[in-house]
Write a protein that holds these residues in place. Structure first.
Motif, PDB file in Angstrom:
ATOM      1  N   UNK A  54      22.087 169.535 -21.120  1.00 24.19           N
ATOM      2  CA  UNK A  54      21.648 170.922 -21.224  1.00 24.19           C
ATOM      3  C   UNK A  54      20.740 171.198 -22.426  1.00 24.19           C
ATOM      4  N   UNK A  55      20.689 170.295 -23.396  1.00 27.76           N
ATOM      5  CA  UNK A  55      19.984 170.580 -24.635  1.00 27.76           C
ATOM      6  C   UNK A  55      18.989 169.479 -24.980  1.00 27.76           C
ATOM      7  N   UNK A  56      17.973 169.880 -25.752  1.00 27.40           N
ATOM      8  CA  UNK A  56      17.087 168.896 -26.357  1.00 27.40           C
ATOM      9  C   UNK A  56      17.743 168.384 -27.644  1.00 27.40           C
ATOM     10  N   UNK A  57      17.381 167.172 -28.092  1.00 29.27           N
ATOM     11  CA  UNK A  57      18.013 166.634 -29.310  1.00 29.27           C
ATOM     12  C   UNK A  57      17.890 167.549 -30.516  1.00 29.27           C
ATOM     13  N   UNK A  58      16.743 168.254 -30.677  1.00 29.96           N
ATOM     14  CA  UNK A  58      16.573 169.118 -31.845  1.00 29.96           C
ATOM     15  C   UNK A  58      17.351 170.420 -31.732  1.00 29.96           C
ATOM     16  N   UNK A  59      17.998 170.665 -30.596  1.00 30.48           N
ATOM     17  CA  UNK A  59      18.841 171.839 -30.435  1.00 30.48           C
ATOM     18  C   UNK A  59      20.308 171.533 -30.722  1.00 30.48           C
ATOM     19  N   UNK A  60      20.594 170.287 -31.042  1.00 29.54           N
ATOM     20  CA  UNK A  60      21.960 169.845 -31.332  1.00 29.54           C
ATOM     21  C   UNK A  60      22.069 169.564 -32.829  1.00 29.54           C
ATOM     22  N   UNK A  93      15.209 177.603 -14.181  1.00 30.51           N
ATOM     23  CA  UNK A  93      15.982 176.730 -15.069  1.00 30.51           C
ATOM     24  C   UNK A  93      15.042 175.909 -15.953  1.00 30.51           C
ATOM     25  N   UNK A  94      15.337 175.835 -17.231  1.00 29.99           N
ATOM     26  CA  UNK A  94      14.472 175.128 -18.159  1.00 29.99           C
ATOM     27  C   UNK A  94      14.457 173.641 -17.838  1.00 29.99           C
ATOM     28  N   UNK A  95      13.269 173.047 -17.896  1.00 28.10           N
ATOM     29  CA  UNK A  95      13.133 171.613 -17.654  1.00 28.10           C
ATOM     30  C   UNK A  95      13.330 170.850 -18.960  1.00 28.10           C
ATOM     31  N   UNK A  96      14.241 169.900 -18.967  1.00 26.97           N
ATOM     32  CA  UNK A  96      14.509 169.095 -20.148  1.00 26.97           C
ATOM     33  C   UNK A  96      13.534 167.938 -20.237  1.00 26.97           C
ATOM     34  N   UNK A  97      13.110 167.635 -21.463  1.00 30.41           N
ATOM     35  CA  UNK A  97      12.225 166.502 -21.681  1.00 30.41           C
ATOM     36  C   UNK A  97      13.006 165.212 -21.910  1.00 30.41           C
ATOM     37  N   UNK A  98      14.220 165.341 -22.442  1.00 25.91           N
ATOM     38  CA  UNK A  98      15.023 164.162 -22.746  1.00 25.91           C
ATOM     39  C   UNK A  98      16.001 163.887 -21.619  1.00 25.91           C
ATOM     40  N   UNK A  99      16.085 162.636 -21.209  1.00 25.66           N
ATOM     41  CA  UNK A  99      17.054 162.251 -20.177  1.00 25.66           C
ATOM     42  C   UNK A  99      18.404 161.904 -20.778  1.00 25.66           C
ATOM     43  N   UNK A 100      18.536 162.012 -22.109  1.00 22.59           N
ATOM     44  CA  UNK A 100      19.767 161.605 -22.774  1.00 22.59           C
ATOM     45  C   UNK A 100      20.811 162.708 -22.850  1.00 22.59           C
ATOM     46  N   UNK A 101      20.426 163.951 -22.559  1.00 24.46           N
ATOM     47  CA  UNK A 101      21.345 165.072 -22.696  1.00 24.46           C
ATOM     48  C   UNK A 101      21.239 165.984 -21.484  1.00 24.46           C
ATOM     49  N   UNK A 146      20.857 161.542 -17.878  1.00 19.63           N
ATOM     50  CA  UNK A 146      20.868 162.582 -16.852  1.00 19.63           C
ATOM     51  C   UNK A 146      19.509 162.612 -16.147  1.00 19.63           C
ATOM     52  N   UNK A 147      19.498 162.599 -14.811  1.00 20.72           N
ATOM     53  CA  UNK A 147      20.690 162.416 -13.966  1.00 20.72           C
ATOM     54  C   UNK A 147      21.251 161.007 -14.116  1.00 20.72           C
ATOM     55  N   UNK A 148      22.561 160.879 -13.920  1.00 22.20           N
ATOM     56  CA  UNK A 148      23.220 159.583 -14.049  1.00 22.20           C
ATOM     57  C   UNK A 148      22.737 158.637 -12.965  1.00 22.20           C
ATOM     58  N   UNK A 149      22.660 157.351 -13.273  1.00 24.59           N
ATOM     59  CA  UNK A 149      22.259 156.388 -12.241  1.00 24.59           C
ATOM     60  C   UNK A 149      23.234 156.419 -11.071  1.00 24.59           C
ATOM     61  N   UNK A 150      22.710 156.404  -9.877  1.00 25.27           N
ATOM     62  CA  UNK A 150      23.576 156.348  -8.707  1.00 25.27           C
ATOM     63  C   UNK A 150      24.286 155.004  -8.664  1.00 25.27           C
ATOM     64  N   UNK A 151      25.322 154.934  -7.887  1.00 23.52           N
ATOM     65  CA  UNK A 151      26.154 153.731  -7.872  1.00 23.52           C
ATOM     66  C   UNK A 151      25.344 152.484  -7.545  1.00 23.52           C
ATOM     67  N   UNK A 152      24.364 152.619  -6.677  1.00 24.72           N
ATOM     68  CA  UNK A 152      23.603 151.453  -6.251  1.00 24.72           C
ATOM     69  C   UNK A 152      22.689 150.935  -7.365  1.00 24.72           C
ATOM     70  N   UNK A 153      22.318 151.832  -8.328  1.00 23.70           N
ATOM     71  CA  UNK A 153      21.443 151.429  -9.421  1.00 23.70           C
ATOM     72  C   UNK A 153      22.165 151.283 -10.755  1.00 23.70           C
ATOM     73  N   UNK A 154      23.427 151.720 -10.840  1.00 21.89           N
ATOM     74  CA  UNK A 154      24.129 151.749 -12.126  1.00 21.89           C
ATOM     75  C   UNK A 154      24.380 150.358 -12.690  1.00 21.89           C
TER      76      UNK A 154
END
Length: 412
Positions: A11-17, A1-9, A281-289
């Motif tokens: 499945x995709x990198x920003x330049x793929x959107x 599975x491809x590793x994403x550099x951006x935590x904001x998305x 992504x990954x979303x903050x867990x409830x204890x850290x959100x």
């Protein structure tokens, strides 16, 4: 599975959107005027008929700018065609501006309200100030109409009803939510003040039948009538302060954005959670959100087609989401570093984004044409209530579609 550099998305990198286009930019004339805090654009707003754009450029200054919706830019002062006596106004509001809202004595259907009085059909704008005052201005003349003096702290959000009756709702850091009757001399006729909570956002539904309010301590409230004295419903689902909310054009959906990095889309009639849109992504867990995460959601707004949602996050991206497809990632993004607020124009053509340095840009993105079935659903829900539909005895599959159950993951 491809590793994403951006935590904001997901499945995709920003330049793929797909990328939004900047069609206009406003530069603050007061930027760094005294080397102190106060440059920020905390609020921007659009007139209901797209005739004006309002922008708080920092240091108490409000700009009222005639807007050319067809050309997606400010009106050229030398071009009198279509300007309709509109003028560019620069107004000193005497204190920092935290919220803005346009109001009109004309309902969205174009009819004048008999309740409009001397404000009908003039366009007015309300400014919510850091000292708790609300000032209302005549957009044609740029003059002060009235000052509302009941809040004791910063007015974080303002919103007018869309029925032409000029009812104003205000949310303040003093912990109160208030309703004002502008034609009745600005009479404040209802207050809601829960213990230990501060309000950040508020909205009338487009049909003027519902009210939503959000704020600290995971607060998201929904009133099923346009009165703060009626029973409200608490929507549980966020893990941090809820910063913004917006109704869909048919008033059947409510979107709430939170500092927990998520936007939740709710069914107004069923009071159920339909979709969750992530901004980290990954979303903050409830204890850290409940802590700082760099991905606070600061604004959310529905496009007129009702299936496109725009959001703006602290991570530096504005997003356009297509709710009818799998909404794991947005289909258009725009880079907006240090953005503080976002507001969609009534026709959905541009998204205005205000920045920490006082500037504003306008983003434009293509929107898909919604299916005919959805357009039919919108038309029905704009004119019939939940109880009207129940009385028709429609098949369950039709009732589910009218309740937007097709947006849930189980129906994809």
């Amino acid at each position: 599975m491809r590793q994403l550099k951006s935590s904001s998305f997901k499945f995709h990198e920003p330049d793929e959107i797909g990328q939004g286009n900047v069609v206009e930019r406003f530069i603050s004339a007061t930027k760094g005027i005294d080397g102190k805090l106060g440059d920020e654009t905390w609020a921007c707003a659009w007139a209901p008929d797209n005739s004006y754009f309002a922008w708080s450029s920092g240091h108490r200054i409000l700009h009222l700018i005639p807007w050319d919706a067809h050309r997606q830019k400010r009106h050229d002062g030398g071009d009198k065609e279509g300007l309709s006596k509109r003028k560019y106004h620069i107004i000193d509001c005497s204190d920092l501006i935290w919220s803005l809202a346009f109001g009109s004595g004309r309902a969205q259907n174009g009819h004048c309200s008999a309740y409009g009085g001397r404000y009908d059909p003039s366009l007015i704008i309300a400014t919510g100030l850091g000292n708790g005052k609300i000032r209302l201005w005549n957009c044609t003349e740029g003059t002060l109409i009235i000052e509302l003096l009941d809040h004791r702290d910063t007015v974080r959000c303002l919103n007018f009803s869309n029925d032409g009756n000029l009812q104003l709702i205000s949310a303040s850091r003093d912990g109160s939510l208030k309703l004002w009757d502008i034609p009745d001399g600005g009479n404040m006729y209802s207050t809601f003040k829960p213990h230990g909570l501060n309000f950040i956002g508020c909205r009338f539904a487009p049909n003027a039948r519902f009210i939503a309010a959000v704020g600290t301590n995971r607060m998201a409230y929904l009133w099923k009538s346009p009165s703060l004295n009626s029973q409200f419903v608490k929507l549980d689902g966020h893990y941090h302060d809820v910063s913004c909310c917006d109704f869909s054009p048919d008033s059947a959906l409510l979107a709430t954005g939170s500092y927990d990095t998520k936007v939740i889309v709710w069914s107004v009639h069923k009071l159920t959670k339909l979709l969750v849109l992530g901004h980290m992504f990954p979303s903050p867990s409830m204890i850290f959100a409940g802590g700082a995460n760099g991905h606070y959601v600061r604004s959310v707004a529905f496009c007129p087609n009702g299936l496109t949602l725009t959001t703006m996050s602290e991570d530096g991206y504005a997003r356009y989401w297509d709710l009818s497809s799998q909404p794991d990632d947005p289909y258009v993004v725009g880079e907006v570093p240090d953005a503080l607020c976002g507001q969609l124009s009534p026709d959905g053509s541009v998204l205005s984004v205000g920045f920490r340095d006082g500037d504003v840009i306008m983003l434009s993105a293509n929107q898909s044409v919604p299916p005919l079935m959805h357009l039919s659903r919108q038309a029905i829900l704009k004119h019939l209530t939940k109880y009207d539909l129940q009385a028709l005895g429609l098949p369950k599959i039709v009732q589910d579609f009218l309740s937007y159950c097709d947006l849930t993951e189980s129906h994809r």
